[in-house]
Design an enzyme around this catalytic site. Structure first.
Site, PDB file in Angstrom:
ATOM      1  CB  CYS A 111      -0.925   0.014   1.204  1.00  0.00           C
ATOM      2  SG  CYS A 111      -1.990  -1.434   1.281  1.00  0.00           S
ATOM      3  CG  HIS A 236      -3.271   3.488   1.997  1.00  0.00           C
ATOM      4  ND1 HIS A 236      -3.813   3.097   0.795  1.00  0.00           N
ATOM      5  CD2 HIS A 236      -3.285   2.384   2.795  1.00  0.00           C
ATOM      6  CE1 HIS A 236      -4.135   1.816   0.855  1.00  0.00           C
ATOM      7  NE2 HIS A 236      -3.829   1.363   2.062  1.00  0.00           N
ATOM      8  CG  ASN A 266      -6.629  -0.864   1.087  1.00  0.00           C
ATOM      9  OD1 ASN A 266      -5.923  -0.413   0.192  1.00  0.00           O
ATOM     10  ND2 ASN A 266      -6.143  -1.335   2.220  1.00  0.00           N
TER      11      ASN A 266
HETATM   12  N1  ACO Z   1     -18.568  -8.963   8.752  1.00  0.00           N
HETATM   13  C1  ACO Z   1     -19.063  -9.250   9.956  1.00  0.00           C
HETATM   14  N2  ACO Z   1     -18.278  -9.603  10.987  1.00  0.00           N
HETATM   15  C2  ACO Z   1     -16.955  -9.656  10.775  1.00  0.00           C
HETATM   16  C3  ACO Z   1     -16.383  -9.359   9.535  1.00  0.00           C
HETATM   17  C4  ACO Z   1     -17.252  -9.003   8.492  1.00  0.00           C
HETATM   18  N3  ACO Z   1     -16.824  -8.684   7.256  1.00  0.00           N
HETATM   19  N4  ACO Z   1     -15.051  -9.499   9.620  1.00  0.00           N
HETATM   20  C5  ACO Z   1     -14.780  -9.854  10.884  1.00  0.00           C
HETATM   21  N5  ACO Z   1     -15.935  -9.946  11.575  1.00  0.00           N
HETATM   22  C6  ACO Z   1     -16.114 -10.299  12.966  1.00  0.00           C
HETATM   23  C7  ACO Z   1     -14.951 -11.066  13.554  1.00  0.00           C
HETATM   24  O1  ACO Z   1     -15.053 -12.432  13.249  1.00  0.00           O
HETATM   25  C8  ACO Z   1     -15.099 -10.779  15.012  1.00  0.00           C
HETATM   26  O2  ACO Z   1     -16.088 -11.629  15.529  1.00  0.00           O
HETATM   27  P1  ACO Z   1     -15.912 -12.269  16.985  1.00  0.00           P
HETATM   28  O3  ACO Z   1     -15.838 -11.108  17.937  1.00  0.00           O
HETATM   29  O4  ACO Z   1     -17.147 -13.109  17.127  1.00  0.00           O
HETATM   30  O5  ACO Z   1     -14.627 -13.038  16.932  1.00  0.00           O
HETATM   31  C9  ACO Z   1     -15.672  -9.364  15.046  1.00  0.00           C
HETATM   32  O6  ACO Z   1     -16.197  -9.111  13.736  1.00  0.00           O
HETATM   33  C10 ACO Z   1     -14.614  -8.326  15.356  1.00  0.00           C
HETATM   34  O7  ACO Z   1     -13.520  -8.577  14.523  1.00  0.00           O
HETATM   35  P2  ACO Z   1     -12.230  -7.708  14.617  1.00  0.00           P
HETATM   36  O8  ACO Z   1     -11.226  -8.206  13.640  1.00  0.00           O
HETATM   37  O9  ACO Z   1     -11.840  -7.591  16.050  1.00  0.00           O
HETATM   38  O10 ACO Z   1     -12.805  -6.301  14.136  1.00  0.00           O
HETATM   39  P3  ACO Z   1     -12.094  -4.924  14.132  1.00  0.00           P
HETATM   40  O11 ACO Z   1     -12.881  -3.941  14.888  1.00  0.00           O
HETATM   41  O12 ACO Z   1     -10.638  -5.011  14.428  1.00  0.00           O
HETATM   42  O13 ACO Z   1     -12.239  -4.520  12.607  1.00  0.00           O
HETATM   43  C11 ACO Z   1     -10.937  -4.440  10.604  1.00  0.00           C
HETATM   44  C12 ACO Z   1     -11.658  -5.322  11.606  1.00  0.00           C
HETATM   45  C13 ACO Z   1     -11.948  -3.576   9.919  1.00  0.00           C
HETATM   46  C14 ACO Z   1     -10.240  -5.331   9.583  1.00  0.00           C
HETATM   47  C15 ACO Z   1      -9.924  -3.567  11.364  1.00  0.00           C
HETATM   48  O14 ACO Z   1      -9.133  -4.319  12.220  1.00  0.00           O
HETATM   49  C16 ACO Z   1      -9.023  -2.825  10.424  1.00  0.00           C
HETATM   50  O15 ACO Z   1      -9.455  -2.002   9.660  1.00  0.00           O
HETATM   51  N6  ACO Z   1      -7.717  -3.075  10.494  1.00  0.00           N
HETATM   52  C17 ACO Z   1      -6.802  -2.466   9.588  1.00  0.00           C
HETATM   53  C18 ACO Z   1      -6.629  -3.396   8.470  1.00  0.00           C
HETATM   54  C19 ACO Z   1      -6.518  -2.752   7.143  1.00  0.00           C
HETATM   55  O16 ACO Z   1      -6.911  -1.640   6.902  1.00  0.00           O
HETATM   56  N7  ACO Z   1      -5.967  -3.524   6.255  1.00  0.00           N
HETATM   57  C20 ACO Z   1      -5.813  -3.101   4.912  1.00  0.00           C
HETATM   58  C21 ACO Z   1      -4.457  -3.312   4.435  1.00  0.00           C
HETATM   59  S1  ACO Z   1      -3.275  -2.506   5.405  1.00  0.00           S
HETATM   60  C22 ACO Z   1      -3.348  -0.996   5.034  1.00  0.00           C
HETATM   61  O17 ACO Z   1      -3.794  -0.665   3.976  1.00  0.00           O
HETATM   62  C23 ACO Z   1      -2.874  -0.015   6.057  1.00  0.00           C
END
Ligand code: ACO
Length: 309
Positions: A111, A236, A266
């Site tokens: 990214c 980004h 993204n």
């Molecule tokens: N729909 C519904 N529920 C979901 C989904 C979905 N698409 N994905 C995960 N869940 C569930 C999980 O299973 C979890 O359930 P549980 O509590 O029963 O185990 C719950 O939602 C919470 O999951 P978390 O992973 O803790 O959710 P979080 O609040 O951390 O959000 C996310 C997840 C959006 C991916 C966040 O961590 C994030 O944005 N991280 C940054 C990652 C990113 O941006 N990556 C892109 C590439 S890197 C970059 O570009 C910088």
């Protein structure tokens, strides 16, 4: 010798995949995706290869820059989804542009790829080695997304952005730039044996905010400016909550932060040039503005570039 931004261009595939479409594919909801990420829909390339998308964005950037492809000396292309293992997508783009007498190569920094590419291109120009460079960020992430993994498949989209830059006797548009990587964190975001994206979302979230905050402050200081001097941040587009946390940490009001994540998700290396082009087109960036670009991605890699457009 200064670096001038002459023109930008973008390409987004026509096919839109909405959160409602994803609800029919995996156990997720529009509400979850919107509140956790800010994403409403993303574009998916069907017929288009990464090279096709890069070509369309490049042709638009060349038109806007009023530069002919034959006058480009170097193509630097950032992608983590090259069409082939080799040759580089930059070489395939060169062939599509139908030009010779230049050199072309890809950059792999996930990214952060576009910022790495721009940083390198700026250095080539400032070293007096070339005059005009086509800098491109392109991704066809839909090919490496595991469409059964709800934790990642809702996040990513396809697209391309390009920028034509040139040497100039005037003051440089690039005021300061700093790139970093830390390979120790490789397994927080990577492609598995099958090539699918795997990610530790929570860790990534925290590292993204922390690293971008620190490098943004560094480049602002390098330029002898303060955060109050920044007219627009073009970060980004990974997650609206990352973008908002970053703005809070930097003490920059939300009105000064550009986001289009709602429409594209993204797009990794393509996200900054697409957002920059849209901010320009919408009149959010004018000549003379101070614009802060920042990214973080797999590697881990991160960086920031401060422009006086
Ligand atoms: N729909 C519904 N529920 C979901 C989904 C979905 N698409 N994905 C995960 N869940 C569930 C999980 O299973 C979890 O359930 P549980 O509590 O029963 O185990 C719950 O939602 C919470 O999951 P978390 O992973 O803790 O959710 P979080 O609040 O951390 O959000 C996310 C997840 C959006 C991916 C966040 O961590 C994030 O944005 N991280 C940054 C990652 C990113 O941006 N990556 C892109 C590439 S890197 C970059 O570009 C910088």
């Amino acid at each position: 010798m200064g670096t001038k931004i002459l023109g930008t261009g973008i390409y987004l595939p026509e096919k839109t995949l909405t959160n409602a479409d994803l609800e029919a594919m995996v156990d997720t909801s529009d509400e979850w995706i919107t509140t956790r990420t800010g994403i409403k829909e993303r574009r998916i390339a069907k017929e288009e290869s990464a090279t096709d998308m890069a070509l369309e964005a490049s042709l638009q950037a060349l038109r806007n820059a009023q530069v002919e492809a034959k006058d480009i000396d170097l193509v630097v292309l950032a992608t983590l989804t090259p069409d082939k293992r080799f040759p580089s997508t930059a070489c395939l783009l060169q062939a599509s542009l139908g030009v010779k007498n230049l050199f072309s190569f890809d950059i792999s920094a996930a990214c952060s790829g576009f910022l790495y590419a721009l940083d390198l291109a700026d250095a080539y120009i400032k070293a007096g080695k070339v005059e005009r460079i086509l800098v491109v960020g392109v991704e066809k992430l839909s090919e490496i997304v595991d469409w059964e993994d709800r934790s990642t498949c809702v996040l990513f989209g396809d697209g391309a952005g390009a920028m034509v830059i040139s040497s100039s006797q005037d003051e440089s548009d690039v005021l300061a730039s700093k790139m970093y990587s830390d390979g120790e964190f490789w397994n927080i975001l990577y492609a598995d044996k099958c090539g699918y994206i795997r990610m530790k979302g929570k860790e990534l979230f925290k590292l993204a905010v922390r690293s971008m905050e620190s490098v943004c402050k560094e480049v602002i200081q390098m330029a002898g400016l303060g955060t109050e001097d920044v007219d627009l941040v073009v970060p980004h587009q990974a997650n609206i909550r990352i973008i908002n946390s970053l703005a809070d940490k930097l003490g920059i009001p939300k009105e000064k932060v550009f986001s289009n994540i709602e429409r594209y998700g993204n797009t990794s290396a393509a996200s900054i040039p697409i957002a920059f082009h849209e901010a320009l087109s919408a009149g959010r960036i004018k000549r003379g503005d101070t614009v802060l670009l920042t990214a973080m991605g797999g590697g881990l890699t991160w960086g920031a570039t401060l422009l006086r457009y």
